[in-house]
Design a protein around this motif. Structure first.
Motif, PDB file in Angstrom:
ATOM      1  N   LYS A 113       0.852  -1.183   0.000  1.00 22.98           N
ATOM      2  CA  LYS A 113       0.000   0.000   0.000  1.00 22.98           C
ATOM      3  C   LYS A 113       0.891   1.238   0.000  1.00 22.98           C
ATOM      4  N   PRO A 114       0.475   2.319  -0.680  1.00 22.92           N
ATOM      5  CA  PRO A 114       1.273   3.548  -0.645  1.00 22.92           C
ATOM      6  C   PRO A 114       1.465   4.040   0.779  1.00 22.92           C
ATOM      7  N   ILE A 115       2.612   4.651   1.054  1.00 29.75           N
ATOM      8  CA  ILE A 115       2.835   5.179   2.399  1.00 29.75           C
ATOM      9  C   ILE A 115       1.801   6.254   2.722  1.00 29.75           C
ATOM     10  N   LEU A 116       1.274   6.932   1.716  1.00 29.94           N
ATOM     11  CA  LEU A 116       0.188   7.887   1.927  1.00 29.94           C
ATOM     12  C   LEU A 116      -1.018   7.203   2.551  1.00 29.94           C
ATOM     13  N   TRP A 117      -1.359   6.017   2.088  1.00 26.55           N
ATOM     14  CA  TRP A 117      -2.462   5.237   2.647  1.00 26.55           C
ATOM     15  C   TRP A 117      -2.205   4.911   4.116  1.00 26.55           C
ATOM     16  N   HIS A 118      -0.988   4.530   4.446  1.00 28.63           N
ATOM     17  CA  HIS A 118      -0.643   4.223   5.836  1.00 28.63           C
ATOM     18  C   HIS A 118      -0.864   5.445   6.726  1.00 28.63           C
ATOM     19  N   ILE A 119      -0.429   6.608   6.254  1.00 29.35           N
ATOM     20  CA  ILE A 119      -0.593   7.838   7.032  1.00 29.35           C
ATOM     21  C   ILE A 119      -2.069   8.146   7.245  1.00 29.35           C
ATOM     22  N   MET A 123      -5.267  19.605  11.021  1.00 30.59           N
ATOM     23  CA  MET A 123      -4.053  18.806  11.144  1.00 30.59           C
ATOM     24  C   MET A 123      -3.228  18.986   9.874  1.00 30.59           C
ATOM     25  N   LEU A 124      -1.914  18.830  10.010  1.00 26.84           N
ATOM     26  CA  LEU A 124      -1.010  18.979   8.871  1.00 26.84           C
ATOM     27  C   LEU A 124       0.168  18.033   9.029  1.00 26.84           C
ATOM     28  N   THR A 125       0.514  17.321   7.968  1.00 29.63           N
ATOM     29  CA  THR A 125       1.692  16.466   8.035  1.00 29.63           C
ATOM     30  C   THR A 125       2.274  16.273   6.639  1.00 29.63           C
ATOM     31  N   TYR A 126       3.430  15.604   6.602  1.00 24.22           N
ATOM     32  CA  TYR A 126       4.105  15.302   5.343  1.00 24.22           C
ATOM     33  C   TYR A 126       3.668  13.930   4.832  1.00 24.22           C
ATOM     34  N   GLY A 127       3.781  13.726   3.533  1.00 23.07           N
ATOM     35  CA  GLY A 127       3.303  12.488   2.924  1.00 23.07           C
ATOM     36  C   GLY A 127       4.328  11.382   2.842  1.00 23.07           C
ATOM     37  N   ASP A 128       5.344  11.407   3.713  1.00 24.19           N
ATOM     38  CA  ASP A 128       6.374  10.371   3.623  1.00 24.19           C
ATOM     39  C   ASP A 128       6.855   9.865   4.978  1.00 24.19           C
ATOM     40  N   GLY A 129       6.095  10.138   6.057  1.00 29.52           N
ATOM     41  CA  GLY A 129       6.533   9.703   7.382  1.00 29.52           C
ATOM     42  C   GLY A 129       5.416   9.040   8.154  1.00 29.52           C
ATOM     43  N   VAL A 130       5.738   7.939   8.856  1.00 24.51           N
ATOM     44  CA  VAL A 130       4.762   7.235   9.687  1.00 24.51           C
ATOM     45  C   VAL A 130       5.187   7.307  11.145  1.00 24.51           C
ATOM     46  N   CYS A 131       4.205   7.209  12.038  1.00 24.51           N
ATOM     47  CA  CYS A 131       4.455   7.484  13.449  1.00 24.51           C
ATOM     48  C   CYS A 131       3.394   6.784  14.286  1.00 24.51           C
ATOM     49  N   GLY A 151      21.052  11.880  19.182  1.00 23.93           N
ATOM     50  CA  GLY A 151      20.777  12.623  17.967  1.00 23.93           C
ATOM     51  C   GLY A 151      20.150  13.977  18.208  1.00 23.93           C
ATOM     52  N   ASN A 152      19.626  14.556  17.129  1.00 30.36           N
ATOM     53  CA  ASN A 152      19.005  15.864  17.179  1.00 30.36           C
ATOM     54  C   ASN A 152      17.494  15.750  17.254  1.00 30.36           C
ATOM     55  N   VAL A 153      16.874  16.749  17.858  1.00 33.29           N
ATOM     56  CA  VAL A 153      15.423  16.829  17.891  1.00 33.29           C
ATOM     57  C   VAL A 153      14.959  17.553  16.638  1.00 33.29           C
ATOM     58  N   ILE A 154      14.032  16.950  15.914  1.00 34.16           N
ATOM     59  CA  ILE A 154      13.573  17.528  14.651  1.00 34.16           C
ATOM     60  C   ILE A 154      12.048  17.614  14.624  1.00 34.16           C
ATOM     61  N   ASN A 155      11.551  18.352  13.623  1.00 35.44           N
ATOM     62  CA  ASN A 155      10.122  18.417  13.375  1.00 35.44           C
ATOM     63  C   ASN A 155       9.721  17.201  12.546  1.00 35.44           C
ATOM     64  N   ALA A 156       8.869  16.354  13.111  1.00 36.31           N
ATOM     65  CA  ALA A 156       8.469  15.118  12.447  1.00 36.31           C
ATOM     66  C   ALA A 156       7.181  15.255  11.656  1.00 36.31           C
ATOM     67  N   GLY A 157       6.657  16.474  11.542  1.00 37.83           N
ATOM     68  CA  GLY A 157       5.346  16.627  10.938  1.00 37.83           C
ATOM     69  C   GLY A 157       4.293  16.455  12.013  1.00 37.83           C
ATOM     70  N   TYR A 158       3.176  15.832  11.666  1.00 35.25           N
ATOM     71  CA  TYR A 158       2.087  15.607  12.625  1.00 35.25           C
ATOM     72  C   TYR A 158       1.817  16.887  13.418  1.00 35.25           C
ATOM     73  N   MET A 159       1.424  17.908  12.676  1.00 30.07           N
ATOM     74  CA  MET A 159       1.249  19.253  13.210  1.00 30.07           C
ATOM     75  C   MET A 159      -0.235  19.599  13.344  1.00 30.07           C
ATOM     76  N   CYS A 214      10.791   8.583   8.632  1.00 26.60           N
ATOM     77  CA  CYS A 214      10.561   9.227   7.350  1.00 26.60           C
ATOM     78  C   CYS A 214      11.148   8.340   6.257  1.00 26.60           C
ATOM     79  N   MET A 215      10.345   8.007   5.252  1.00 26.92           N
ATOM     80  CA  MET A 215      10.822   7.161   4.170  1.00 26.92           C
ATOM     81  C   MET A 215      11.536   8.027   3.139  1.00 26.92           C
TER      82      MET A 215
END
Length: 257
Positions: free
Chosen positions: A31-37, A124-132, A183-191, A233-234
């Motif tokens: 399934k597309p990662i978009l579907w997973h999100i 809600m707002l997020t990127y189309g390439d990361g799962v969480c 590591g570093n703390v980053i913005n993972a999306g899921y906003m 993030c894929m």
């Protein structure tokens, strides 16, 4: 509440597959990662999506156009009236709006272009390439409680290599294995964004993560929800392989539905 997903970029670091399709349509677990999100959000009761399309947007539109048919039992009767009959289906209760936000539009510009679909609502707002495996209801509660314009989800990205600890004379004191906390703390999306966010975006050239977020920081209007669980993030073929392996073993933390 609507969920806006940024899915219009070129995916240049994933050229093996993004040459043929937008990165959010690259499949993991068939399934597309978009579907997973989208399944993640749907699990928490968020079923209305606005997808910001751009590069090879026809792939996304055609996939959703055929989604109902591909997930249904169907009879095609060519003998008389040339009819199609749907028997049963296993599709989700989604309302999906696919918006052409331009081929070369920056992230801020893509968000600005869907303003009319969001209007005066928090979204809600997020990127189309990361799962969480984030609890989206707790994220929303955090956002509502602090009263600021925007919330991002902060995750720690660990080091890939072992760590050398040295004294001031460059003598090695200790070698230890890497830790997620190194590591570093980053913005993972899921906003989560209040509608005031659109005032911080000028045009198609606005890079959301630089211009808009930078101004929010200056004004004290950006908060971070710390997530200590799984996020990936894929971004490369290696990332895809990792996600595929988790799915194959039945150990994918983001699959909670």
């Amino acid at each position: 509440m609507k969920v806006v997903i940024l899915a219009g970029g070129f995916g240049l670091r994933f050229s093996e597959e993004s040459h043929f399709k937008p990165k959010p349509m690259i499949e993991i677990g068939e399934k597309p990662i978009l579907w997973h999100i989208m399944k993640e959000y749907s699990h928490y009761g968020y079923h209305e999506f606005i997808i910001c399309c751009g590069y090879k947007q026809h792939v996304i539109k055609e996939w959703f156009a055929n989604y109902y048919l591909h997930n249904s039992d169907v009879t095609f009767d060519f003998t008389a009236e040339n009819k199609m009959q749907i028997h049963t289906n296993s599709v989700e209760p989604w309302k999906v709006t696919l918006v052409d936000t331009g081929l070369n539009t920056m992230t801020g510009g893509r968000i600005k272009r869907i303003q009319s679909y969001v209007q005066d609502e928090t979204f809600m707002l997020t990127y189309g390439d990361g799962v969480c495996d984030i609890d989206l209801n707790k994220l929303l509660e955090f956002h509502k409680n602090h009263g600021k314009i925007a919330t991002i989800t902060a995750v720690n990205v660990g080091q890939r290599f072992g760590i050398l600890e040295m004294d001031k004379d460059n003598k090695v004191k200790r070698f230890r294995e890497k830790s997620e906390r190194d590591g570093n703390v980053i913005n993972a999306g899921y906003m989560v964004m209040n509608p005031e966010i659109f005032r911080y975006i000028e045009n198609d050239e606005t890079v959301f993560e630089q211009s808009a977020m930078g101004q929010l920081v200056k004004e004290g209007q950006l908060m971070a929800y710390h997530h200590d669980g799984f996020w990936c993030c894929m971004d490369t073929k290696r990332d895809k392989q990792r996600l595929e392996e988790l799915i194959a073993r039945g150990e994918a933390p983001w699959i909670t539905w």
